[in-house]
Design a protein around this motif. Structure first.
Motif, PDB file in Angstrom:
ATOM      1  N   MET A   1      46.537 116.975  52.691  1.00 45.86           N
ATOM      2  CA  MET A   1      46.723 116.483  50.846  1.00 45.86           C
ATOM      3  C   MET A   1      45.044 117.306  50.467  1.00 45.86           C
ATOM      4  N   ALA A   2      45.004 116.787  49.470  1.00 45.23           N
ATOM      5  CA  ALA A   2      43.774 116.671  49.005  1.00 45.23           C
ATOM      6  C   ALA A   2      43.376 114.677  48.038  1.00 45.23           C
ATOM      7  N   LEU A   3      42.330 114.891  48.904  1.00 42.42           N
ATOM      8  CA  LEU A   3      42.234 113.221  48.956  1.00 42.42           C
ATOM      9  C   LEU A   3      40.290 112.886  47.786  1.00 42.42           C
ATOM     10  N   ILE A   4      40.554 111.648  47.509  1.00 42.62           N
ATOM     11  CA  ILE A   4      39.327 111.563  46.940  1.00 42.62           C
ATOM     12  C   ILE A   4      38.623 110.310  48.146  1.00 42.62           C
ATOM     13  N   LYS A   5      37.780 110.306  47.966  1.00 42.77           N
ATOM     14  CA  LYS A   5      36.862 108.752  49.187  1.00 42.77           C
ATOM     15  C   LYS A   5      35.588 108.457  48.159  1.00 42.77           C
ATOM     16  N   LYS A   6      35.372 107.071  48.239  1.00 40.67           N
ATOM     17  CA  LYS A   6      34.523 106.460  47.478  1.00 40.67           C
ATOM     18  C   LYS A   6      33.621 106.006  48.554  1.00 40.67           C
ATOM     19  N   ALA A   7      32.415 105.561  47.878  1.00 44.43           N
ATOM     20  CA  ALA A   7      31.320 105.423  48.650  1.00 44.43           C
ATOM     21  C   ALA A   7      30.053 105.018  48.157  1.00 44.43           C
ATOM     22  N   LYS A   8      30.058 103.274  48.844  1.00 41.31           N
ATOM     23  CA  LYS A   8      28.735 103.008  47.421  1.00 41.31           C
ATOM     24  C   LYS A   8      28.105 103.381  47.673  1.00 41.31           C
ATOM     25  N   GLY A   9      26.972 103.675  46.479  1.00 42.11           N
ATOM     26  CA  GLY A   9      25.748 104.676  46.409  1.00 42.11           C
ATOM     27  C   GLY A   9      24.945 103.528  45.751  1.00 42.11           C
ATOM     28  N   LYS A  10      23.744 104.045  45.003  1.00 43.38           N
ATOM     29  CA  LYS A  10      22.814 103.137  44.413  1.00 43.38           C
ATOM     30  C   LYS A  10      23.859 101.552  43.659  1.00 43.38           C
ATOM     31  N   SER A  11      23.166 101.054  43.558  1.00 44.21           N
ATOM     32  CA  SER A  11      23.652  99.371  42.589  1.00 44.21           C
ATOM     33  C   SER A  11      24.146  99.862  41.653  1.00 44.21           C
ATOM     34  N   SER A  12      24.490 100.844  40.655  1.00 42.78           N
ATOM     35  CA  SER A  12      24.975 100.767  39.692  1.00 42.78           C
ATOM     36  C   SER A  12      25.856 102.702  39.460  1.00 42.78           C
ATOM     37  N   HIS A  13      26.156 103.088  40.889  1.00 44.01           N
ATOM     38  CA  HIS A  13      26.569 104.318  40.565  1.00 44.01           C
ATOM     39  C   HIS A  13      27.223 104.395  42.489  1.00 44.01           C
ATOM     40  N   ALA A  14      28.186 104.778  42.104  1.00 46.30           N
ATOM     41  CA  ALA A  14      28.551 105.641  44.097  1.00 46.30           C
ATOM     42  C   ALA A  14      28.995 106.584  44.529  1.00 46.30           C
ATOM     43  N   LEU A  15      29.023 107.244  45.565  1.00 51.11           N
ATOM     44  CA  LEU A  15      29.097 108.618  45.880  1.00 51.11           C
ATOM     45  C   LEU A  15      30.413 109.013  46.191  1.00 51.11           C
ATOM     46  N   VAL A  16      30.784 109.293  45.524  1.00 47.84           N
ATOM     47  CA  VAL A  16      32.246 110.272  45.411  1.00 47.84           C
ATOM     48  C   VAL A  16      32.361 111.806  46.180  1.00 47.84           C
ATOM     49  N   THR A  17      33.024 111.716  47.239  1.00 48.66           N
ATOM     50  CA  THR A  17      33.753 112.980  48.317  1.00 48.66           C
ATOM     51  C   THR A  17      35.029 113.245  47.427  1.00 48.66           C
ATOM     52  N   PHE A  18      35.203 114.640  46.780  1.00 48.08           N
ATOM     53  CA  PHE A  18      36.668 114.966  46.766  1.00 48.08           C
ATOM     54  C   PHE A  18      36.573 116.587  47.474  1.00 48.08           C
ATOM     55  N   LYS A  19      38.270 116.242  48.118  1.00 49.24           N
ATOM     56  CA  LYS A  19      37.977 117.095  49.511  1.00 49.24           C
ATOM     57  C   LYS A  19      39.591 117.724  49.193  1.00 49.24           C
ATOM     58  N   VAL A  20      39.446 119.048  49.026  1.00 48.59           N
ATOM     59  CA  VAL A  20      41.356 119.831  49.117  1.00 48.59           C
ATOM     60  C   VAL A  20      41.386 120.464  50.382  1.00 48.59           C
ATOM     61  N   GLY A  21      42.239 120.346  50.500  1.00 48.10           N
ATOM     62  CA  GLY A  21      42.473 120.576  52.326  1.00 48.10           C
ATOM     63  C   GLY A  21      42.889 121.526  52.434  1.00 48.10           C
ATOM     64  N   LYS A  22      43.596 122.875  53.755  1.00 48.48           N
ATOM     65  CA  LYS A  22      43.529 124.234  54.164  1.00 48.48           C
ATOM     66  C   LYS A  22      44.841 124.407  53.189  1.00 48.48           C
ATOM     67  N   ASN A  23      45.500 123.596  53.034  1.00 52.07           N
ATOM     68  CA  ASN A  23      47.062 123.575  52.332  1.00 52.07           C
ATOM     69  C   ASN A  23      47.431 123.930  51.078  1.00 52.07           C
ATOM     70  N   GLU A  24      46.078 123.349  50.410  1.00 56.68           N
ATOM     71  CA  GLU A  24      46.221 122.538  48.913  1.00 56.68           C
ATOM     72  C   GLU A  24      45.335 123.381  47.679  1.00 56.68           C
ATOM     73  N   ALA A  25      44.123 124.749  48.542  1.00 53.52           N
ATOM     74  CA  ALA A  25      43.980 125.326  47.446  1.00 53.52           C
ATOM     75  C   ALA A  25      45.166 126.410  47.408  1.00 53.52           C
ATOM     76  N   PRO A  26      44.568 126.996  46.278  1.00 53.95           N
ATOM     77  CA  PRO A  26      46.169 127.795  46.264  1.00 53.95           C
ATOM     78  C   PRO A  26      45.381 129.683  46.921  1.00 53.95           C
ATOM     79  N   SER A  27      43.981 129.374  46.848  1.00 53.62           N
ATOM     80  CA  SER A  27      44.095 130.504  47.874  1.00 53.62           C
ATOM     81  C   SER A  27      42.634 130.379  48.721  1.00 53.62           C
TER      82      SER A  27
END
Length: 234
Positions: A1-27
C-alpha cells in the motif's frame, strides 16, 4: 500500500517520505509526485519518485503547520491517489479527489535544554533491627480470564476505490472482510455511501464485490489485472 512517513527535520519543517508499493502503481513506468508544494508542475523532474524493486519513494521537506494536497502521476497510465493519505478533498475537477498530507497538528521541534544536576550528599543510613513478624496466610490468586479474540478484519484498502475513510465506514456497517464485501450488492454499498454524506456519493462501488471476491480467494494476480483496467475503482 502507499504510505506517508513523517520525520522531524528543521525546527519549522518536517521531512516527509511518500511511498508507493509495487502493487499500488498502475504501471511500471516513471511516477511523479505533484501537489501544492510544487504548484502541480508536471515538468518538474526534481519530484520524480525513486524506483526500487517495483516500489517508488520520494522524500521532501515541508513546512509544519500546513496541509498539502497532492497526487501521483504515472507517465503512461495517468493520475492516482495515495490510499493511506491523511484525508481526501474534492479537486477542481468533477468526480476527482486529491490526497492530503496533514502537518497542521505536528509540533515544532524545540532545542534541547541542558539540565543542571545537583550533587546530593547522602547521609549514612542507620541500621534498623526489624522485629520478626508473623506470616499472614497467603490468599490464592484469581486467574483472570483471557479476553475473547477480536473478530477478523481484512485490509479493505487493497480494493481499488476504497480509502481509509470508506474502509472505516464499511467496518461500522459490519463489512470488515473481503468475504462480506464480496457478498454485498452494489446497491447496498451505494446506500451506505449516500448515508455517509454527499462527498462519498461520487464513488462508484460497482466493482468492489468482484475485487473482494478475488482478494478473499487470494487471487492477487487476477485482482491486479482487474485493477489495471479500472480507474479509481470504476
Amino acid at each position: 500500500m502507499a504510505l506517508i512517513k513523517k520525520a522531524k527535520g528543521k525546527s519549522s519543517h518536517a521531512l516527509v517520505t511518500f511511498k508507493v508499493g509495487k502493487n499500488e502503481a498502475p504501471s511500471a513506468s516513471d511516477v511523479l509526485l505533484l501537489g501544492d508544494f510544487n504548484n502541480w508542475q508536471t515538468n518538474d523532474s526534481a519530484y520524480q519518485m525513486d524506483k526500487k524493486n517495483g516500489s517508488y519513494s520520494k522524500t521532501i521537506e515541508l513546512e509544519i503547520g500546513k496541509r498539502y494536497e497532492f497526487r501521483y502521476l504515472s507517465t503512461d497510465k495517468g493520475w492516482f491517489n495515495d490510499h493511506d493519505a491523511d484525508a481526501y478533498v474534492p479537486s477542481p475537477y468533477d468526480g476527482v479527489d486529491n490526497s492530503v498530507v496533514d502537518l497542521s497538528s505536528m509540533p515544532e521541534q524545540k532545542k534541547p535544554v541542558k539540565k543542571t544536576v545537583k550533587k546530593v550528599v547522602k547521609e549514612p543510613v542507620k541500621k534498623v533491627v526489624k522485629k520478626p513478624v508473623a506470616k499472614k496466610p497467603v490468599a490464592k490468586k484469581t486467574v483472570a480470564k483471557k479476553p475473547a479474540a477480536k473478530a477478523k478484519k481484512d485490509d479493505l484498502k487493497k480494493i481499488e476505490g476504497i480509502g481509509p475513510k470508506i474502509a472505516s465506514i464499511l467496518a461500522e456497517k459490519g463489512i470488515g472482510t473481503f468475504e462480506k464485501l464480496s457478498k454485498t450488492t452494489a446497491k447496498v454499498l451505494e446506500d451506505i455511501l449516500k448515508e455517509a454524506g454527499p462527498r462519498y456519493t461520487m464513488h462508484k462501488p460497482g466493482s468492489w464485490p468482484k475485487q473482494a471476491k478475488l482478494a478473499s480467494a487470494d487471487k492477487w494476480d487476477e485482482l491486479k489485472k482487474l485493477q489495471d483496467k479500472l480507474n479509481g475503482g470504476k
